[in-house]
Enzyme design. Sequence first.
Site, PDB file in Angstrom:
ATOM      1  N   TRP A   1      -0.749  -7.009  -6.516  1.00 15.23           N
ATOM      2  CA  TRP A   1      -0.901  -6.183  -7.865  1.00 15.23           C
ATOM      3  C   TRP A   1       0.363  -5.975  -8.053  1.00 15.23           C
ATOM      4  O   TRP A   1       1.321  -5.375  -9.081  1.00 15.23           O
ATOM      5  CB  TRP A   1      -2.068  -5.483  -8.070  1.00 15.23           C
ATOM      6  CG  TRP A   1      -2.454  -4.438  -8.560  1.00 15.23           C
ATOM      7  CD1 TRP A   1      -2.547  -3.354  -8.840  1.00 15.23           C
ATOM      8  CD2 TRP A   1      -2.030  -4.888 -10.254  1.00 15.23           C
ATOM      9  NE1 TRP A   1      -3.042  -2.494  -9.946  1.00 15.23           N
ATOM     10  CE2 TRP A   1      -2.428  -3.879 -11.234  1.00 15.23           C
ATOM     11  CE3 TRP A   1      -2.519  -6.143 -10.994  1.00 15.23           C
ATOM     12  CZ2 TRP A   1      -2.288  -4.056 -12.829  1.00 15.23           C
ATOM     13  CZ3 TRP A   1      -1.943  -6.101 -12.612  1.00 15.23           C
ATOM     14  CH2 TRP A   1      -2.809  -5.165 -12.634  1.00 15.23           C
ATOM     15  N   ASN A   2       1.684  -5.736  -7.209  1.00 17.71           N
ATOM     16  CA  ASN A   2       2.549  -4.285  -7.193  1.00 17.71           C
ATOM     17  C   ASN A   2       3.162  -4.715  -8.272  1.00 17.71           C
ATOM     18  O   ASN A   2       4.169  -4.321  -9.154  1.00 17.71           O
ATOM     19  CB  ASN A   2       2.831  -4.154  -5.819  1.00 17.71           C
ATOM     20  CG  ASN A   2       1.850  -2.858  -5.272  1.00 17.71           C
ATOM     21  OD1 ASN A   2       1.621  -1.378  -5.763  1.00 17.71           O
ATOM     22  ND2 ASN A   2       1.177  -2.938  -3.646  1.00 17.71           N
ATOM     23  N   SER A   3       3.321  -6.768  -7.490  1.00 16.81           N
ATOM     24  CA  SER A   3       4.434  -7.662  -8.384  1.00 16.81           C
ATOM     25  C   SER A   3       4.223  -7.369 -10.034  1.00 16.81           C
ATOM     26  O   SER A   3       5.156  -7.162 -10.688  1.00 16.81           O
ATOM     27  CB  SER A   3       4.595  -8.732  -7.410  1.00 16.81           C
ATOM     28  OG  SER A   3       4.969  -8.638  -6.255  1.00 16.81           O
TER      29      SER A   3
ATOM     30  N   GLN B   1      13.043  -4.836  -5.396  1.00 19.56           N
ATOM     31  CA  GLN B   1      12.373  -5.785  -6.488  1.00 19.56           C
ATOM     32  C   GLN B   1      12.161  -5.248  -8.027  1.00 19.56           C
ATOM     33  O   GLN B   1      12.512  -5.727  -8.851  1.00 19.56           O
ATOM     34  CB  GLN B   1      10.654  -6.071  -6.505  1.00 19.56           C
ATOM     35  CG  GLN B   1       9.957  -7.090  -7.217  1.00 19.56           C
ATOM     36  CD  GLN B   1       9.086  -7.621  -6.980  1.00 19.56           C
ATOM     37  OE1 GLN B   1       8.988  -8.495  -5.429  1.00 19.56           O
ATOM     38  NE2 GLN B   1       7.764  -7.686  -7.051  1.00 19.56           N
TER      39      GLN B   1
ATOM     40  N   HIS C   1       0.607  -0.635  -0.219  1.00 19.70           N
ATOM     41  CA  HIS C   1       0.020  -0.251  -0.097  1.00 19.70           C
ATOM     42  C   HIS C   1       0.799   1.063   0.203  1.00 19.70           C
ATOM     43  O   HIS C   1       0.496   2.229  -0.966  1.00 19.70           O
ATOM     44  CB  HIS C   1      -0.930  -0.267   1.153  1.00 19.70           C
ATOM     45  CG  HIS C   1      -1.925  -1.339   0.831  1.00 19.70           C
ATOM     46  ND1 HIS C   1      -3.064  -1.305   1.228  1.00 19.70           N
ATOM     47  CD2 HIS C   1      -1.751  -2.300   1.156  1.00 19.70           C
ATOM     48  CE1 HIS C   1      -3.951  -2.156   1.774  1.00 19.70           C
ATOM     49  NE2 HIS C   1      -3.278  -3.526   1.083  1.00 19.70           N
TER      50      HIS C   1
ATOM     51  N   GLN D   1      -4.906 -12.061  -6.273  1.00 20.31           N
ATOM     52  CA  GLN D   1      -3.839 -12.717  -7.230  1.00 20.31           C
ATOM     53  C   GLN D   1      -4.128 -13.875  -7.903  1.00 20.31           C
ATOM     54  O   GLN D   1      -3.738 -14.201  -8.982  1.00 20.31           O
ATOM     55  CB  GLN D   1      -3.031 -13.050  -6.480  1.00 20.31           C
ATOM     56  CG  GLN D   1      -2.213 -12.559  -5.513  1.00 20.31           C
ATOM     57  CD  GLN D   1      -2.181 -13.383  -4.448  1.00 20.31           C
ATOM     58  OE1 GLN D   1      -1.432 -14.215  -3.433  1.00 20.31           O
ATOM     59  NE2 GLN D   1      -1.820 -11.955  -3.066  1.00 20.31           N
TER      60      GLN D   1
HETATM   61  O1  LIG Z   1      11.976  -8.533  -1.736  1.00 26.39           O
HETATM   62  C1  LIG Z   1      11.415  -7.904  -2.159  1.00 26.39           C
HETATM   63  C2  LIG Z   1       9.741  -8.123  -2.112  1.00 26.39           C
HETATM   64  C3  LIG Z   1       8.616  -7.569  -2.425  1.00 26.39           C
HETATM   65  N1  LIG Z   1       8.910  -5.730  -2.739  1.00 26.39           N
HETATM   66  C4  LIG Z   1       7.978  -5.348  -2.719  1.00 26.39           C
HETATM   67  O2  LIG Z   1       6.808  -5.325  -2.233  1.00 26.39           O
HETATM   68  C5  LIG Z   1       5.226  -5.104  -2.937  1.00 26.39           C
HETATM   69  C6  LIG Z   1       4.536  -6.647  -2.552  1.00 26.39           C
HETATM   70  O3  LIG Z   1       3.372  -6.423  -3.054  1.00 26.39           O
HETATM   71  P1  LIG Z   1       2.526  -7.213  -3.303  1.00 26.39           P
HETATM   72  O4  LIG Z   1       2.973  -7.466  -5.369  1.00 26.39           O
HETATM   73  O5  LIG Z   1       0.897  -6.338  -4.052  1.00 26.39           O
HETATM   74  O6  LIG Z   1       2.280  -8.176  -2.847  1.00 26.39           O
HETATM   75  P2  LIG Z   1       1.648  -8.643  -1.289  1.00 26.39           P
HETATM   76  O7  LIG Z   1       2.309  -7.766  -0.474  1.00 26.39           O
HETATM   77  O8  LIG Z   1       0.615  -9.620  -1.330  1.00 26.39           O
HETATM   78  O9  LIG Z   1       0.269  -7.088  -1.950  1.00 26.39           O
HETATM   79  C7  LIG Z   1      -0.717  -6.751  -0.965  1.00 26.39           C
HETATM   80  O10 LIG Z   1      -0.930  -6.020  -1.467  1.00 26.39           O
HETATM   81  C8  LIG Z   1      -1.789  -5.984  -2.878  1.00 26.39           C
HETATM   82  C9  LIG Z   1      -2.767  -4.584  -3.394  1.00 26.39           C
HETATM   83  O11 LIG Z   1      -4.084  -4.899  -2.620  1.00 26.39           O
HETATM   84  C10 LIG Z   1      -2.693  -7.406  -3.769  1.00 26.39           C
HETATM   85  O12 LIG Z   1      -2.660  -7.215  -4.847  1.00 26.39           O
HETATM   86  C11 LIG Z   1      -2.364  -8.515  -3.023  1.00 26.39           C
HETATM   87  O13 LIG Z   1      -2.863  -9.460  -3.674  1.00 26.39           O
HETATM   88  C12 LIG Z   1      -1.696  -8.819  -1.647  1.00 26.39           C
HETATM   89  O14 LIG Z   1      -1.272  -9.751  -0.582  1.00 26.39           O
HETATM   90  C13 LIG Z   1       5.946  -5.021  -3.855  1.00 26.39           C
HETATM   91  O15 LIG Z   1       6.045  -3.118  -4.765  1.00 26.39           O
HETATM   92  C14 LIG Z   1       7.685  -5.068  -4.504  1.00 26.39           C
HETATM   93  O16 LIG Z   1       8.039  -4.581  -5.428  1.00 26.39           O
HETATM   94  C15 LIG Z   1      10.601  -5.888  -2.434  1.00 26.39           C
HETATM   95  O17 LIG Z   1      10.980  -4.922  -2.733  1.00 26.39           O
HETATM   96  N2  LIG Z   1      11.038  -6.701  -2.096  1.00 26.39           N
END
Ligand SMILES: O=c1ccn([C@@H]2O[C@H](COP(=O)(O)OP(=O)(O)O[C@H]3O[C@H](CO)[C@@H](O)[C@H](O)[C@H]3O)[C@@H](O)[C@H]2O)c(=O)[nH]1
Length: 462
Positions: free
Chosen positions: A352-354, A334, A18, A374
Site C-alpha cells: 500500500w505504501n508503494s 523511493q 509501518h 497487494q
Molecule cells: O528501495 C526501496 C524500497 C522500498 N522503500 C520504501 O519501503 C516502503 C515499502 O512499503 P510497501 O510498499 O507497503 O511494501 P511492503 O514493505 O511489502 O509492505 C507490507 O506492509 C504494507 C502495509 O501494511 C502492505 O500493504 C504490504 O502488502 C506488505 O507487504 C515504502 O514506503 C517504500 O517507499 C524505499 O524507500 N526504498
Amino acid sequence: MVNNNINVLIVTFPGQAHINPALQLAKNLAKRGVSITFLTSISSSSSSSSSSSSSSFHNLIEFVSFSDGYDDGWSVTPEFISALRDHGSKAVEDAVAAKRGEGRPFTRLIYTLSVPWAGGVARRLGLPATLLWIQPAILFGVYFHYFNSNFDADDGGAIDLPGLPVLESRDLPSFLLPSTPSKFVLATFKENFENLDRDGGDRPTVLVNSFDALEAEALRGMSSYCRLIAVGPLLPSTAYLDDGGDDDDDLIPTPVEDYAEFLDSKEEKSVVYVAFGSYTELSKPQMEEIAKGLIASAKPFLWAIRGFESKEKMDQDLWEELEKQGKIVGWCNQVGVLSHPCVGCFVTHCGWNSTLESIASGVPMVLFPQWSDQATNAKLVQDLWGTGVRVVVPEKGGPVEGGEIRRCIEIVMGGGERGEEIRREAKKWRDLGKGAMKEDGGTSHANLNIFIHDQLYGGEER
Ligand SMILES: O=c1ccn([C@@H]2O[C@H](COP(=O)(O)OP(=O)(O)O[C@H]3O[C@H](CO)[C@@H](O)[C@H](O)[C@H]3O)[C@@H](O)[C@H]2O)c(=O)[nH]1
C-alpha cells in the site's frame, strides 16, 4: 500552537512499511504542537541513519526503542510475532508509567495494524487508543465484513460487499484464501477489530493512510460502525509535494548507492523503476524473467533489489547484460525516485505504501502483486483508479514471463490509447493526492485537525 500538555505515544511494528506512515503522522502531529513518543523495536532502527534535523517540530518527537529479542533482524514468523507482543507490551507499560511519573501522562496511544496488542495494553492502563490503518479503507471494509459476516473466501466465486467493488477470489487479501501459509497473520488482523477503542461512544475512530477523494465510498461505507478518518497520503518523504516539503530521515534507511546522476541523465518519463517493497523475496526464475522483460523493453531502468550484492539472485550473464541498460541498487529513496521527472513507470508489488507513493507522484504502474493486500490494491489501481496494468499470471503456474512484463510496460509507457488514458488518470490522482495534504483546504489536513480537536483535546478549544 505548542501545548505541552498533549503527549501522544505512537507504537509501530518494526517494518519499513509501518514505520514510514507512522513517522509521517508523528511529524504532522508534531507540526501542530503535539509531543510524540515514537516507540518501536531496536531491529527497525539498526539499518537506519540517525539524522539530526533542524525542523523545530522535530524537537517534539522522542524516539524510544526496545529489544524484541530479534535485534539483528526478523522475518514474519509466529515466534517473532509472539516475542514482539511480549516485549512490546512491557515497553508500552514502561513508557506509560514513565510519562505518568514525570507528571506529563499520555493523552492517547496510536498504533499500526500489526501491533493490535498495543491497543489492548492501553485500554488496560486506562489510556484511550486509536488504530492507524495503513492499508486502503477498502481493505478495512473487506476484513470487517470477513470477520463479522464471515463471507466465504473459499468458494472461488465473486464477492460483492456493500460499498466495495466486486472482488474475485484472485483479488482478495491472500490471508483470507484457504491456500495461505500465514493464518497466524489473520489472527493479528482479527485482533485489530476486536480491540477497537470506542472512547465511551458507540463508534470507534480509525485513522487511515488514504485520502477522501480516493476512497470516498469506502470511507463513508463503514460509517454506521466506525468513523474512518483519512489523513494521507502519509509518505516517508515529502519530495512529492510542490515545495519539496521538509524531509528528514530518522528511522528511514539511507541509500548507499548513488543513482541521482543516472536519473538526471535520462529523458523525461523514460525510466522504468522496479521495486518489490521491504519483505518480498522473489524466486530466482522470477527475477530472471523480470530481467528479460526489462531487456526486451529496451528502456533504461532503476531496480531496487535488497541484498543484491550477493549476485546469486540471477544468472550472471543476464546480470551483466542488465547492468549495461540500467542501474541496480540495494535501496533507494523511493518517493524521491518516483518524484523524479525521468520516471515513467513503476513495476510494483502493490504494497500500500508503494501504491500510494506512486499515486501521489503521478507515476503509472505495472501491477505485480505477491501476497497480503497487494492483489486487492492491484484490482483497485487497475479497475477503480485506472492508473495501472496488472500482469497476467500463467494458469499453469510458474513465473510471470518476461514477455508479459514487457507487454505491460509498453502499454503503460507507450503511445496507445490505453497508455494515454492511464497517464491522464495518474496525473488526476496525483493532483488530488497532493491537494489533500494542502494546509489551505486539503481534506486530510482538515481531517487531522478534527482528530486533534476531538480526540486529543476532548473537543475543547485550544
Ligand atoms: O528501495 C526501496 C524500497 C522500498 N522503500 C520504501 O519501503 C516502503 C515499502 O512499503 P510497501 O510498499 O507497503 O511494501 P511492503 O514493505 O511489502 O509492505 C507490507 O506492509 C504494507 C502495509 O501494511 C502492505 O500493504 C504490504 O502488502 C506488505 O507487504 C515504502 O514506503 C517504500 O517507499 C524505499 O524507500 N526504498
